[in-house]
Write a protein that holds these residues in place. Structure first.
Motif, PDB file in Angstrom:
ATOM      1  N   ARG A   1      48.728  41.496  47.189  1.00 45.08           N
ATOM      2  CA  ARG A   1      47.818  41.007  46.164  1.00 45.08           C
ATOM      3  C   ARG A   1      46.390  41.311  46.589  1.00 45.08           C
ATOM      4  O   ARG A   1      46.054  41.195  47.766  1.00 45.08           O
ATOM      5  CB  ARG A   1      48.002  39.503  45.958  1.00 45.08           C
ATOM      6  CG  ARG A   1      47.043  38.901  44.952  1.00 45.08           C
ATOM      7  CD  ARG A   1      47.165  37.389  44.862  1.00 45.08           C
ATOM      8  NE  ARG A   1      46.029  36.817  44.177  1.00 45.08           N
ATOM      9  CZ  ARG A   1      45.800  35.517  44.046  1.00 45.08           C
ATOM     10  NH1 ARG A   1      46.653  34.648  44.555  1.00 45.08           N
ATOM     11  NH2 ARG A   1      44.735  35.083  43.414  1.00 45.08           N
ATOM     12  N   ALA A   2      45.558  41.686  45.621  1.00 44.70           N
ATOM     13  CA  ALA A   2      44.158  41.991  45.923  1.00 44.70           C
ATOM     14  C   ALA A   2      43.317  40.722  45.927  1.00 44.70           C
ATOM     15  O   ALA A   2      43.395  39.911  45.001  1.00 44.70           O
ATOM     16  CB  ALA A   2      43.604  42.961  44.888  1.00 44.70           C
ATOM     17  N   TYR A   3      42.544  40.573  46.963  1.00 46.47           N
ATOM     18  CA  TYR A   3      41.596  39.459  47.081  1.00 46.47           C
ATOM     19  C   TYR A   3      40.181  40.019  47.187  1.00 46.47           C
ATOM     20  O   TYR A   3      39.974  41.115  47.726  1.00 46.47           O
ATOM     21  CB  TYR A   3      41.911  38.605  48.311  1.00 46.47           C
ATOM     22  CG  TYR A   3      43.204  37.835  48.193  1.00 46.47           C
ATOM     23  CD1 TYR A   3      44.420  38.428  48.534  1.00 46.47           C
ATOM     24  CD2 TYR A   3      43.205  36.520  47.736  1.00 46.47           C
ATOM     25  CE1 TYR A   3      45.603  37.730  48.424  1.00 46.47           C
ATOM     26  CE2 TYR A   3      44.390  35.812  47.623  1.00 46.47           C
ATOM     27  CZ  TYR A   3      45.592  36.422  47.968  1.00 46.47           C
ATOM     28  OH  TYR A   3      46.768  35.723  47.850  1.00 46.47           O
ATOM     29  N   TRP A   4      39.218  39.227  46.708  1.00 46.42           N
ATOM     30  CA  TRP A   4      37.814  39.646  46.708  1.00 46.42           C
ATOM     31  C   TRP A   4      36.953  38.573  47.370  1.00 46.42           C
ATOM     32  O   TRP A   4      37.213  37.368  47.243  1.00 46.42           O
ATOM     33  CB  TRP A   4      37.317  39.847  45.277  1.00 46.42           C
ATOM     34  CG  TRP A   4      37.947  41.002  44.585  1.00 46.42           C
ATOM     35  CD1 TRP A   4      39.079  41.002  43.836  1.00 46.42           C
ATOM     36  CD2 TRP A   4      37.463  42.350  44.569  1.00 46.42           C
ATOM     37  NE1 TRP A   4      39.343  42.261  43.367  1.00 46.42           N
ATOM     38  CE2 TRP A   4      38.366  43.112  43.798  1.00 46.42           C
ATOM     39  CE3 TRP A   4      36.364  42.992  45.134  1.00 46.42           C
ATOM     40  CZ2 TRP A   4      38.190  44.468  43.572  1.00 46.42           C
ATOM     41  CZ3 TRP A   4      36.188  44.342  44.907  1.00 46.42           C
ATOM     42  CH2 TRP A   4      37.095  45.070  44.137  1.00 46.42           C
ATOM     43  N   GLY A   5      35.910  39.047  48.033  1.00 46.90           N
ATOM     44  CA  GLY A   5      34.894  38.136  48.531  1.00 46.90           C
ATOM     45  C   GLY A   5      33.919  37.775  47.428  1.00 46.90           C
ATOM     46  O   GLY A   5      33.998  38.285  46.308  1.00 46.90           O
ATOM     47  N   GLN A   6      32.973  36.913  47.765  1.00 46.65           N
ATOM     48  CA  GLN A   6      32.020  36.427  46.774  1.00 46.65           C
ATOM     49  C   GLN A   6      30.834  37.367  46.595  1.00 46.65           C
ATOM     50  O   GLN A   6      30.068  37.217  45.644  1.00 46.65           O
ATOM     51  CB  GLN A   6      31.508  35.035  47.183  1.00 46.65           C
ATOM     52  CG  GLN A   6      30.406  35.022  48.241  1.00 46.65           C
ATOM     53  CD  GLN A   6      30.883  35.366  49.641  1.00 46.65           C
ATOM     54  OE1 GLN A   6      32.083  35.507  49.892  1.00 46.65           O
ATOM     55  NE2 GLN A   6      29.937  35.527  50.558  1.00 46.65           N
ATOM     56  N   GLY A   7      30.689  38.319  47.486  1.00 46.05           N
ATOM     57  CA  GLY A   7      29.604  39.286  47.386  1.00 46.05           C
ATOM     58  C   GLY A   7      28.410  38.930  48.253  1.00 46.05           C
ATOM     59  O   GLY A   7      28.119  37.749  48.468  1.00 46.05           O
ATOM     60  N   THR A   8      27.727  39.960  48.720  1.00 45.71           N
ATOM     61  CA  THR A   8      26.504  39.772  49.493  1.00 45.71           C
ATOM     62  C   THR A   8      25.464  40.765  48.988  1.00 45.71           C
ATOM     63  O   THR A   8      25.762  41.940  48.773  1.00 45.71           O
ATOM     64  CB  THR A   8      26.763  39.926  51.005  1.00 45.71           C
ATOM     65  OG1 THR A   8      25.569  39.621  51.728  1.00 45.71           O
ATOM     66  CG2 THR A   8      27.218  41.332  51.377  1.00 45.71           C
ATOM     67  N   GLN A   9      24.248  40.279  48.770  1.00 47.22           N
ATOM     68  CA  GLN A   9      23.191  41.114  48.192  1.00 47.22           C
ATOM     69  C   GLN A   9      22.572  42.014  49.249  1.00 47.22           C
ATOM     70  O   GLN A   9      22.190  41.555  50.332  1.00 47.22           O
ATOM     71  CB  GLN A   9      22.102  40.230  47.569  1.00 47.22           C
ATOM     72  CG  GLN A   9      20.921  40.991  46.996  1.00 47.22           C
ATOM     73  CD  GLN A   9      21.272  41.770  45.739  1.00 47.22           C
ATOM     74  OE1 GLN A   9      21.922  41.241  44.842  1.00 47.22           O
ATOM     75  NE2 GLN A   9      20.850  43.031  45.673  1.00 47.22           N
ATOM     76  N   VAL A  10      22.458  43.282  48.916  1.00 46.98           N
ATOM     77  CA  VAL A  10      21.730  44.251  49.738  1.00 46.98           C
ATOM     78  C   VAL A  10      20.597  44.802  48.882  1.00 46.98           C
ATOM     79  O   VAL A  10      20.828  45.320  47.784  1.00 46.98           O
ATOM     80  CB  VAL A  10      22.646  45.393  50.207  1.00 46.98           C
ATOM     81  CG1 VAL A  10      21.820  46.494  50.871  1.00 46.98           C
ATOM     82  CG2 VAL A  10      23.705  44.861  51.166  1.00 46.98           C
TER      83      VAL A  10
END
Length: 121
Positions: A108-117
């Motif tokens: 199953r694919a899981y995703w993080g919440q994201g980090t701004q660059v």
């Protein structure tokens, strides 16, 4: 439950470097391919790089020679070393991982919440 937590984003000047990290935790039996994606405000989410459990890597053209993806299987962590950053690299970077929570479960694919660059002078 499984969580992916990214870190390492921030503001950097053009030509600078950043190293992103993403740690997977929770009920994990095994992790297959891990990867990084990014999304700028007016664009769709796009692939940046992937790495398999055995260490095979794949990069999209616009980051080849500048970004390096790596992983530490013992720590369930994937990294993205970004060098020679350009303003057009500005985006939210998301980590992705294909995970089995038990031996018989499907991937199953899981995703993080994201980090701004942000790359800006």
């Amino acid at each position: 439950q499984v969580q992916l937590v990214e870190s390492g984003g921030g503001l950097v000047q053009p030509g600078g470097s950043l190293r992103l990290s993403c740690a997977a935790s929770g009920s994990i039996f095994s992790i297959n391919t891990m990867g990084w994606y990014r999304q700028a405000p007016v664009n769709q989410r796009e692939l940046v790089a992937t790495i398999t459990s055995s260490g095979s890597t794949n990069y999209v053209g616009f980051v080849k020679g500048r970004f390096t993806i790596s992983r530490d299987n013992a720590k369930n962590t994937v990294y993205l070393q970004m060098n020679s950053l350009k303003p057009e690299d500005t985006a939210v970077y998301y980590c992705n991982a294909y995970i089995r929570t038990v031996r018989t479960a499907p991937w199953r694919a899981y995703w993080g919440q994201g980090t701004q660059v942000t790359v800006s002078s």
